[in-house]
Enzyme design. Structure first.
Site, mmCIF file in Angstrom:
data_model
loop_
_atom_site.group_PDB
_atom_site.id
_atom_site.type_symbol
_atom_site.label_atom_id
_atom_site.label_comp_id
_atom_site.label_asym_id
_atom_site.label_seq_id
_atom_site.Cartn_x
_atom_site.Cartn_y
_atom_site.Cartn_z
ATOM 1 N N GLU A 1 26.211 -30.738 -12.851
ATOM 2 C CA GLU A 1 26.679 -30.820 -14.241
ATOM 3 C C GLU A 1 26.538 -29.492 -14.990
ATOM 4 O O GLU A 1 27.288 -29.205 -15.908
ATOM 5 C CB GLU A 1 25.950 -31.940 -15.002
ATOM 6 N N GLY B 1 12.513 -38.261 -18.005
ATOM 7 C CA GLY B 1 13.573 -39.142 -17.509
ATOM 8 C C GLY B 1 13.123 -40.026 -16.359
ATOM 9 O O GLY B 1 12.168 -39.711 -15.649
ATOM 10 N N HIS C 1 23.776 -41.851 -14.427
ATOM 11 C CA HIS C 1 22.433 -42.413 -14.346
ATOM 12 C C HIS C 1 22.166 -43.216 -13.095
ATOM 13 O O HIS C 1 21.012 -43.498 -12.776
ATOM 14 C CB HIS C 1 22.166 -43.269 -15.585
ATOM 15 N N VAL C 2 23.215 -43.606 -12.382
ATOM 16 C CA VAL C 2 23.009 -44.346 -11.134
ATOM 17 C C VAL C 2 22.102 -43.553 -10.190
ATOM 18 O O VAL C 2 21.341 -44.133 -9.407
ATOM 19 C CB VAL C 2 24.367 -44.648 -10.457
ATOM 20 N N GLN C 3 22.168 -42.222 -10.269
ATOM 21 C CA GLN C 3 21.355 -41.363 -9.401
ATOM 22 C C GLN C 3 19.855 -41.468 -9.661
ATOM 23 O O GLN C 3 19.056 -41.032 -8.851
ATOM 24 C CB GLN C 3 21.757 -39.886 -9.588
ATOM 25 N N THR D 1 10.557 -34.773 -11.003
ATOM 26 C CA THR D 1 11.887 -34.430 -11.490
ATOM 27 C C THR D 1 12.896 -34.736 -10.411
ATOM 28 O O THR D 1 12.758 -34.308 -9.280
ATOM 29 C CB THR D 1 12.013 -32.961 -11.902
ATOM 30 N N GLU E 1 8.630 -30.770 -16.194
ATOM 31 C CA GLU E 1 8.268 -29.526 -16.869
ATOM 32 C C GLU E 1 7.647 -29.756 -18.250
ATOM 33 O O GLU E 1 6.586 -29.205 -18.555
ATOM 34 C CB GLU E 1 9.557 -28.728 -17.044
ATOM 35 N N ASP F 1 15.583 -33.483 -10.239
ATOM 36 C CA ASP F 1 16.338 -32.254 -9.985
ATOM 37 C C ASP F 1 15.681 -31.332 -8.965
ATOM 38 O O ASP F 1 16.276 -30.349 -8.543
ATOM 39 C CB ASP F 1 16.518 -31.481 -11.293
ATOM 40 N N GLY G 1 21.953 -32.042 -12.413
ATOM 41 C CA GLY G 1 21.510 -30.678 -12.196
ATOM 42 C C GLY G 1 21.979 -29.763 -13.305
ATOM 43 O O GLY G 1 23.001 -29.114 -13.167
#
Lengths: 341, 341, 341, 341
Positions: free
Chosen positions: A221, A10, A271-273, A125, A103, A127, A170
């Site tokens: 999430e 991503g 997706h703004v994040q 990542t 990962e 996250d 997350g």
């Protein structure tokens, strides 16, 4: 020496900063040549390349996204994929690979290394859930974006005497929720690592309504209630059968409305994040990781991933890095819990 | 238990976040009462206090500045100052003190501890130059502000084929210059730890002008040339005889203009770097430091300073923390130097 | 003279700036006293007030939300509501009212004026759809927030070769979509005023995928396809039977995926657009409107709404202002359409 | 039809947005070809061009600066300059010119038009001081940047009980000072149009210090005291004999310190105000101006400048536009003055 570079998985602010650092240091300090592979593992699999020299990386440091493109192509699921990659690398005269990804991407990198491909990994990542590194780039940017959004929502919640639920990224780890929730003064933070009790959440909401301030709940999430507490409606799937982004936030809003009789609204940052210009922290981290990755190539330290530990960039085994997920430890959650309610 | 809180030294984003964390955790977990002292050490010296309860700290997390006010009152230079402070603490029933501040404030805290005052320190400096902690809060915010400003200046420099010199904070240590310069892709970074060679700077500027991009130089206010290289005009003092903020940036602009024949302009970011809402990183760090400081009080671990090491908050001796300045190490500067020119 | 102030309807950045301007100018220039009514029309209906003096409005200029609170209480639907309001105003010695709000709030203001209440209106709507004023405050802030979000999404769309659909506010008018879409270089903008042809949208998406850039579609929440073109699933309602925010964006994403075979994702910006600190434009506009509203009270020009026309603040009849909705004219949409695809 | 495009004068956010709109609409709607001239009037003078097609303008909408470069080359001061330009245009087959710039650039455009060059002007000045248009693009961005900086300075001023003087752009007109000062709640705003009384300024500062808030003074670089009140030291010139940016702010800080005995510091925002990504308002305005300028070419309406009046883009004579400077009218200053002190 010819070095290939690819970015997988991503989008994540800082990818371009890593690419630039790898290329600039590689050329200036070691005189390397570079080959850009397009769209993650698809690039070496199909031999799809782009030029990657000083002029290609000029001006990209502050830009989000990745000039190399990305994809979720999983080499290991493709028959003969590894052999095709090795053939293509040989054919293109590529001696070593810098693989930037999460990962999945690093898992493939590790398996390629086991089959004699000279590869160095750079962890990526949003996250922040990769082991062996204190932070991953992109995470700080995501937390800043979420925090600014929650800051904005505070005034709306207060003016309308409303509860607001903010769903952040997350799926498996609650780092973005934990940090943005602490930073923005959330009244409750819900993370995947800790199934929540809906009664406790409602109690916090109600106690908050008694002040002049209004409740803001930050929920990852992947967070979920304790067994059987709240039905997660099956209607939440999209036309492809996937659980819809925004599911848990919306469900919480409904549940809080029906239990408290007060208005509750959910906002899904989505997706703004993960787009746009990286924060200064992430640009510095990405640059340092990129510099160290190409230095690892020069040191012939393959099969390694570069990582941040304290203020130092270190090298760890790819194996170690990809073994387990780094989740939020209990003590970090309890530290945040003091400010709930 | 009654705990006093004070903030000393220059403004720094995150001060209010520390105060809030100390007070909220202190009341919720330990049932403490709090007394706010106004304007750093002036507060306990003159017994100038303000109420500090849950309602006083509501809504302050995202706000810059300090609700307690600050000053540079140096207790150690005041005859009988320490005794007056001890008397006032006793008179107000204050059992312990949380002192939030930089080198000076913590130096006084340490000397009070040596004279039996129960004190815990929280490190604060925009400059990030305090030993024993990986980062200080406020630093990340300052670096973000400087980075955004430099991002903006890039387009102006390029459109006008001009060199731009950006002077950032850092009298004794170049951390803000190093990080904002790396983050924003500066062509040269000049820091106090490393006297610069004006010929090398000019060479970088000239090589940059040969690309389509224009040179941006980031210079810490305390940076200086190698001996005798560039006269720092005595006209740079203000009407109070102090060297004027902006001195080195302006001098560099003049020198570069006269040596290259190209336009050069300087921008001094100044106090904008130390005000306003903290970044998410700084809010989380400040909150964690505040929580741990009041936990240290509860643990009766006095004479300590809380600090960040890796991702953990730890406690170190005040003595250790205030002994030496943390400056930019050579290897960190060299890491940045790869991207010069 | 005692003047009441209230804010009604949805949250909107700049409300506090209006309140501050009304109060500061009213006290300084005219020596008025003020009464704050809580939560829109609920305040005067129930006689619920709060003090509103210089100290109450200190520091609120940059803050989102409204210190007076808001609600959607509709006076006209309450039996005897108008009489109760008139009685309460008389009982509290309130001579005139400044009502800050949108179509509903100003509609009530107009009816109160018809029944001899001395009232001046200040237009407020994030959607910019109020007649007789060039812009409403809050709109510029919302457009900036949406634009920044779309800027961020561009890099994600490009890195992943994905279409992204951004749903912004605007049930009846597409102003936010039009301006943020133009500002951020959207490939298609869909607004309520202009039912869209799904085939044309897909054509733009496909033509965009042929460049190195990826399609971003900005859609107002009230936009809809031409008759019969796309089924808006009835499953889109929430547990209260309301159409769910995010409906059209999500549906478009599904439709585009199924028609193009490429990934499409939707992001719903939601309440983030209406909270937090106002842009400079909105703070100036809100301040000027507030100043002029209290000047209108002093001029005894009741039954008026203050408005922006060009660079001037003017006064128009409340009746005129609330008669029709200001929607996006065809020529403004065509101006934007040039940049589609 | 071949159309030349150039940008002249100082950097200004939105230049690239104008260029993109001119080119995209020109190609799509009219089938024009374009020629980019480099560095303002230097381009056509020396025949220095760059390609300007769809791919050249992709992705530039949000970027500050100008892809065409700029300069202050003044054609009218060069012997035979106009003839050389006409010859070069003829030689390159350029039929018409879109000139984007401020007073100087448009003044030249007007004189070229008088000598039969087909030219349309687009107004550009950060200072907003061009007649015949309500706003110029770039101004809103500058005001937002200044406002954010002043927001940050408030907390520093308050924590330290200090006066802060913020010097913003505006040599001849105080628009940036007026708007950013109103937006950020400055206690005093000083503009060139209105020589200030230093005694009144000091009175406002002292009255502000009596509250818990601290004084912020916003001063345009061209503001000056009433005759004889404050000596503007001749030492303020730089090594080239130019008055140094930051002069008036620094002098005010010294004067306020010596008259009030309180600390005062000045911050000069400088070039940061004119670089970087434009605000949404400026991107929309710049796009609309660019679209209308190329439509004017198509309508054969030469010798005109496009302008914003209310919400409409109109065309005015270049002569009218460049005759007088648009300064801040008395009533706008008095409107702001209500909030002083």
């Amino acid at each position: 020496m010819r070095v290939g570079v690819l970015t997988g998985g991503g989008d994540c602010p800082g990818l371009n900063a890593v690419i630039r650092a790898v290329v600039r240091k590689g050329i200036k300090d070691y005189g390397y040549e570079f080959v850009g592979f397009r769209d993650g593992w698809r690039g070496p699999l199909e031999g799809d390349t782009m030029p990657l020299d000083i002029s290609a990386v000029r001006g990209i440091l502050p830009r989000g996204g990745t000039i190399l493109g990305s994809s979720r192509t999983n080499l290991m699921k493709i028959d003969g994929g590894v052999e095709r990659v090795k053939d293509n690398l040989a054919g293109l005269g590529v001696d070593a690979l810098v693989a930037i990804g999460g990962e999945d991407t690093l898992g493939v990198a590790r398996q390629l290394f086991d089959r004699d491909v000279k590869v160095v990994g750079v962890p990526k990542t949003i996250d922040n859930d990769l082991n062996a590194t204190d932070y991953t780039f992109g995470f700080d940017t995501a937390v800043n974006i979420a925090t600014e959004a929650i800051d904005r929502l505070h005034t709306t919640a207060e003016s309308h005497h409303r509860a607001l639920i903010v769903e952040v990224m997350g799926r498996h780890a609650g780092w973005i929720a934990l940090h943005s929730g602490m930073a923005a003064g959330a009244n409750v933070i819900l993370i995947p690592e800790r199934p929540f009790d809906i009664g406790e959440v409602v109690a916090h909401v109600e106690s908050r309504f008694k002040t002049n301030y209004a409740p803001i709940i930050v929920v990852a999430e992947g967070a979920h209630p304790k067994d059987g507490q709240m039905e997660l409606s099956t209607g939440e799937k999209d036309s492809f059968g996937h659980v819809r982004l925004g599911g848990i936030g919306q469900r919480l809003a409904e549940e809080i409305e029906s239990r408290t009789g007060k208005e509750a609204r959910s906002v899904v940052l989505g997706h703004v994040q993960r787009g746009g210009t990286p924060s200064a922290f992430d640009r510095v981290l990405a640059t340092r990781l990129g510099s160290n990755a190409i230095a690892a190539v020069n040191d012939k330290e393959f099969g390694k991933m570069v990582a941040l530990q304290g203020t130092e960039i270190v090298r760890v085994d790819l194996a170690e890095a990809t073994e387990t997920l780094k989740t939020v430890p209990t003590e970090r959650y309890e530290e945040a819990e003091v400010f709930f309610g």
